[in-house]
Scaffold this motif. Structure first.
Motif, PDB file in Angstrom:
ATOM      1  N   GLU A   1       0.801  -1.217   0.000  1.00 48.84           N
ATOM      2  CA  GLU A   1       0.000   0.000   0.000  1.00 48.84           C
ATOM      3  C   GLU A   1       0.833   1.267   0.000  1.00 48.84           C
ATOM      4  O   GLU A   1       0.423   2.280  -0.569  1.00 48.84           O
ATOM      5  CB  GLU A   1      -0.929   0.011   1.227  1.00 48.84           C
ATOM      6  CG  GLU A   1      -1.958  -1.110   1.224  1.00 48.84           C
ATOM      7  CD  GLU A   1      -2.855  -1.062   2.448  1.00 48.84           C
ATOM      8  OE1 GLU A   1      -2.658  -0.143   3.282  1.00 48.84           O
ATOM      9  OE2 GLU A   1      -3.730  -1.925   2.572  1.00 48.84           O
ATOM     10  N   ARG A   2       2.001   1.233   0.649  1.00 49.95           N
ATOM     11  CA  ARG A   2       2.788   2.459   0.791  1.00 49.95           C
ATOM     12  C   ARG A   2       4.253   2.195   0.470  1.00 49.95           C
ATOM     13  O   ARG A   2       4.804   1.151   0.826  1.00 49.95           O
ATOM     14  CB  ARG A   2       2.690   3.003   2.224  1.00 49.95           C
ATOM     15  CG  ARG A   2       1.317   3.503   2.613  1.00 49.95           C
ATOM     16  CD  ARG A   2       1.315   4.026   4.042  1.00 49.95           C
ATOM     17  NE  ARG A   2       1.714   2.994   4.994  1.00 49.95           N
ATOM     18  CZ  ARG A   2       0.897   2.040   5.455  1.00 49.95           C
ATOM     19  NH1 ARG A   2      -0.360   2.002   5.041  1.00 49.95           N
ATOM     20  NH2 ARG A   2       1.331   1.144   6.318  1.00 49.95           N
ATOM     21  N   LEU A   3       4.846   3.160  -0.176  1.00 42.40           N
ATOM     22  CA  LEU A   3       6.285   3.173  -0.418  1.00 42.40           C
ATOM     23  C   LEU A   3       6.846   4.404   0.279  1.00 42.40           C
ATOM     24  O   LEU A   3       6.434   5.532  -0.008  1.00 42.40           O
ATOM     25  CB  LEU A   3       6.577   3.226  -1.918  1.00 42.40           C
ATOM     26  CG  LEU A   3       8.034   3.437  -2.326  1.00 42.40           C
ATOM     27  CD1 LEU A   3       8.906   2.298  -1.818  1.00 42.40           C
ATOM     28  CD2 LEU A   3       8.151   3.562  -3.841  1.00 42.40           C
ATOM     29  N   VAL A   4       7.774   4.175   1.216  1.00 39.06           N
ATOM     30  CA  VAL A   4       8.339   5.271   2.004  1.00 39.06           C
ATOM     31  C   VAL A   4       9.807   5.445   1.630  1.00 39.06           C
ATOM     32  O   VAL A   4      10.598   4.505   1.710  1.00 39.06           O
ATOM     33  CB  VAL A   4       8.219   4.989   3.519  1.00 39.06           C
ATOM     34  CG1 VAL A   4       8.835   6.140   4.316  1.00 39.06           C
ATOM     35  CG2 VAL A   4       6.754   4.798   3.899  1.00 39.06           C
ATOM     36  N   LEU A   5      10.147   6.644   1.211  1.00 39.06           N
ATOM     37  CA  LEU A   5      11.532   6.989   0.904  1.00 39.06           C
ATOM     38  C   LEU A   5      12.077   7.812   2.061  1.00 39.06           C
ATOM     39  O   LEU A   5      11.597   8.917   2.324  1.00 39.06           O
ATOM     40  CB  LEU A   5      11.612   7.798  -0.395  1.00 39.06           C
ATOM     41  CG  LEU A   5      10.911   7.197  -1.619  1.00 39.06           C
ATOM     42  CD1 LEU A   5      11.087   8.120  -2.815  1.00 39.06           C
ATOM     43  CD2 LEU A   5      11.450   5.818  -1.922  1.00 39.06           C
ATOM     44  N   ARG A   6      13.059   7.264   2.768  1.00 39.35           N
ATOM     45  CA  ARG A   6      13.630   7.950   3.924  1.00 39.35           C
ATOM     46  C   ARG A   6      14.866   8.732   3.485  1.00 39.35           C
ATOM     47  O   ARG A   6      15.771   8.180   2.862  1.00 39.35           O
ATOM     48  CB  ARG A   6      13.987   6.947   5.011  1.00 39.35           C
ATOM     49  CG  ARG A   6      12.820   6.048   5.417  1.00 39.35           C
ATOM     50  CD  ARG A   6      13.139   5.232   6.651  1.00 39.35           C
ATOM     51  NE  ARG A   6      12.149   4.192   6.876  1.00 39.35           N
ATOM     52  CZ  ARG A   6      10.949   4.390   7.406  1.00 39.35           C
ATOM     53  NH1 ARG A   6      10.592   5.619   7.769  1.00 39.35           N
ATOM     54  NH2 ARG A   6      10.103   3.380   7.572  1.00 39.35           N
ATOM     55  N   LEU A   7      14.887  10.012   3.827  1.00 36.64           N
ATOM     56  CA  LEU A   7      15.996  10.893   3.474  1.00 36.64           C
ATOM     57  C   LEU A   7      16.573  11.483   4.755  1.00 36.64           C
ATOM     58  O   LEU A   7      16.310  12.641   5.105  1.00 36.64           O
ATOM     59  CB  LEU A   7      15.534  12.015   2.539  1.00 36.64           C
ATOM     60  CG  LEU A   7      15.029  11.614   1.151  1.00 36.64           C
ATOM     61  CD1 LEU A   7      13.562  11.200   1.194  1.00 36.64           C
ATOM     62  CD2 LEU A   7      15.217  12.742   0.155  1.00 36.64           C
ATOM     63  N   PRO A   8      17.365  10.709   5.506  1.00 44.36           N
ATOM     64  CA  PRO A   8      17.856  11.189   6.800  1.00 44.36           C
ATOM     65  C   PRO A   8      18.746  12.411   6.690  1.00 44.36           C
ATOM     66  O   PRO A   8      18.805  13.223   7.613  1.00 44.36           O
ATOM     67  CB  PRO A   8      18.624   9.976   7.346  1.00 44.36           C
ATOM     68  CG  PRO A   8      18.932   9.133   6.163  1.00 44.36           C
ATOM     69  CD  PRO A   8      17.801   9.343   5.212  1.00 44.36           C
ATOM     70  N   PHE A   9      19.427  12.574   5.553  1.00 46.25           N
ATOM     71  CA  PHE A   9      20.288  13.742   5.402  1.00 46.25           C
ATOM     72  C   PHE A   9      19.482  15.023   5.259  1.00 46.25           C
ATOM     73  O   PHE A   9      20.012  16.116   5.423  1.00 46.25           O
ATOM     74  CB  PHE A   9      21.234  13.568   4.206  1.00 46.25           C
ATOM     75  CG  PHE A   9      20.603  12.917   3.012  1.00 46.25           C
ATOM     76  CD1 PHE A   9      19.897  13.656   2.085  1.00 46.25           C
ATOM     77  CD2 PHE A   9      20.709  11.547   2.833  1.00 46.25           C
ATOM     78  CE1 PHE A   9      19.318  13.053   0.989  1.00 46.25           C
ATOM     79  CE2 PHE A   9      20.131  10.933   1.733  1.00 46.25           C
ATOM     80  CZ  PHE A   9      19.424  11.687   0.806  1.00 46.25           C
ATOM     81  N   LEU A  10      18.179  14.895   4.935  1.00 47.94           N
ATOM     82  CA  LEU A  10      17.277  16.050   4.907  1.00 47.94           C
ATOM     83  C   LEU A  10      16.307  16.031   6.080  1.00 47.94           C
ATOM     84  O   LEU A  10      15.424  16.882   6.167  1.00 47.94           O
ATOM     85  CB  LEU A  10      16.475  16.068   3.593  1.00 47.94           C
ATOM     86  CG  LEU A  10      17.280  16.236   2.302  1.00 47.94           C
ATOM     87  CD1 LEU A  10      16.345  16.200   1.101  1.00 47.94           C
ATOM     88  CD2 LEU A  10      18.073  17.532   2.320  1.00 47.94           C
TER      89      LEU A  10
END
Length: 498
Positions: free
Chosen positions: A28-37
């Protein structure tokens, strides 16, 4: 935004290779994690059939749509709604359960987390998801993702940074060594255009260990033949023509050159695999490739091949690129072992891990049948060979052939640090007569050389010099006397610096 769009495009395609698991509800969901932001982007996959509906269902995409000035819409259409190539289904179906695909998927799991599911690296779930998406009339990335199990998948982009930094580190030692070592001298006559003084022929040769015949490209000197034989082995999904420039230089200096197609891992095999007509190369190919070379030597020695050529088959040279370089090392007497394969293939964060480990780790089940040396091989040139996990270096002092290893300082496929410098240094290979030449600025493919190029192949003179010296053939150059460099000063013997 441009950089973010690039990441999203790559990840959209990457998910089609990386997400697997067991039967369950649709993703159902695709999560893109951007820890540098210090942020993340959530895409609600179940929210619609069009780019407009995806944006409407995902507040994060609404923000990005505004920030991009409305350009996100076209990007989403391209990534999520473009139909997958027709060959995708056949490729996955034909590759399911094969070691090479399993290793590629295993490496991909470093970047992707499918919550509450263990990754299935066989490829079966990928194939099933693709078939279901086709039946639902959505043969695209969006439809494919919706058929994968679980509720949420996430990708931490910082892991991409980790991989990139590791690749960079694996190249740094080679760059530093090459920059701090004097380049080889140049023989002007070796860098002028060649005069065509050889014949060219393609023949088919039957061999006892394969059902297919071997297609062999043969270059023979028209005059001044020295009676010596060189075999050139191509890399994975390549062909002899990619190295014909090497062969031309050797033929111009008196050598007869045999360049076989390895039918289990050549360019035609790749085409068949992509069409779903053949699986990826299996572990047995690690044994079959050296047997191809030995079969050709048998054919020459018995007169079935090159009858009347009066060639010395008791002392021959083998040159190989990439997997062909690994083949040449096996023929030289290198015995593959499974100790490093077993200890490192599952370690996705090992500091020496590189792209070539996908191929090397796929060989594990065939490793015990891969000791296929040939005592007739007395000289070897291995260009960019994957070798770190295969050979432990314990037999270097007893190898019947001396090995010249060549590696480019920008080779990110088979990086010089772990795959050339470390093995040569750790095993003190130079003291047994083996050498390492680095080529500044060269990548994995730039050292290849094709037919009738305007100038001689970049590494052909050093190959010629090494073979002349090891086979004790009088020639224009030898390795130890130098003269095999280029005008750019890019070829450097770093053996004594290790």
């Amino acid at each position: 935004m441009a950089r973010l769009r690039t990441h999203l495009a790559a990840l959209g395609v990457g998910l089609s290779l990386a997400l697997t698991g067991g039967p369950a509800s649709a993703l159902e969901r695709l999560v893109l994690r951007l820890p540098f932001l210090e942020t993340q982007v959530t895409i609600n996959l179940s929210g619609g059939q069009s780019a407009e509906e995806l944006i409407q269902a995902s507040p994060d995409l609404q923000d990005l749509q505004l920030a991009s000035g409305g350009k996100l819409m076209d990007f989403l259409r391209q990534v999520f709604l473009t139909p997958l190539p027709l060959e995708t289904k056949a490729l996955l179906a034909g590759s399911t359960g094969q070691p090479l695909l399993e290793q590629a998927l295993h490496a991909a799991t470093q970047l992707v987390e499918l919550e509450d599911f263990e990754p299935d690296v066989s490829g079966r779930m990928l194939t099933d998801a693709l078939l279901r998406s086709e039946r639902r009339g959505q043969p695209n990335i969006l439809g494919f993702l919706r058929e994968l199990p679980g509720e949420q998948a996430s990708i931490d982009l910082s892991r991409l940074v980790e991989v990139a930094n590791r690749l960079k580190t694996n190249l740094e030692n080679g760059v530093a060594l090459a920059n701090s070592t004097e380049a080889a001298s140049v023989t002007a006559g070796m860098r002028v255009p060649l005069r065509s003084s050889w014949s060219r022929e393609v023949v088919q040769v039957s061999v006892p260990h394969r059902p297919q015949t071997l297609r062999v490209l043969i270059l023979q000197p028209a005059s001044s033949a020295n009676g010596r034989l060189v075999v050139i082995s191509h890399g994975l999904w390549d062909d002899p023509e990619s190295f014909e420039g090497w062969g031309e230089v050797l033929a111009a200096h008196g050598y007869t050159v045999l360049m076989p197609d390895h039918p289990g891992s050549d360019f035609n095999q790749q085409k068949a695999m992509l069409a779903g007509a053949a699986p990826p190369p299996g572990p047995e190919e690690l044994r079959l490739r050296p047997l191809d070379v030995s079969a050709l030597l048998d054919g020459v020695s018995t007169g079935r091949l090159l009858a009347g050529a009066k060639l010395n088959t008791n002392a021959v040279a083998v040159v190989g690129h990439s997997w062909g370089g690994t083949t040449s090392l096996q023929l030289a007497g290198g015995v593959p072992t499974d100790s490093r394969l077993k200890s490192r293939c599952n370690d996705l964060k090992h500091p020496e891990r590189n792209i070539s480990w996908v191929l090397q780790c796929s060989w594990l089940s065939g490793i015990n049948q891969a000791a296929v040396s040939d005592p007739r091989v007395k000289a070897v040139v291995a260009v960019s060979p994957p070798l770190r996990l295969l050979f432990d270096g314990s037999r270097l002092e007893t190898l019947p052939a001396k090995v010249l290893l060549i590696s480019g300082t920008r080779d990110w496929v088979v990086p010089s640090g772990p795959e050339a410098i470390a093995p040569m240094r750790d095993n003190k290979a130079a003291q047994w007569g083996h050498r390492l030449v680095l080529v500044q600025g060269a990548d994995h493919f730039s050292l290849r050389s094709f037919r009738d190029e305007a100038s001689p192949a970049r590494v052909a003179p050093v190959i010629l010099g090494w073979i002349n010296e090891q086979l004790e053939v009088d020639g224009v150059i030898t390795f130890s006397k130098g003269g095999w460099g280029d005008e750019q000063g890019s070829l450097v013997d770093v053996s004594d610096r290790l």
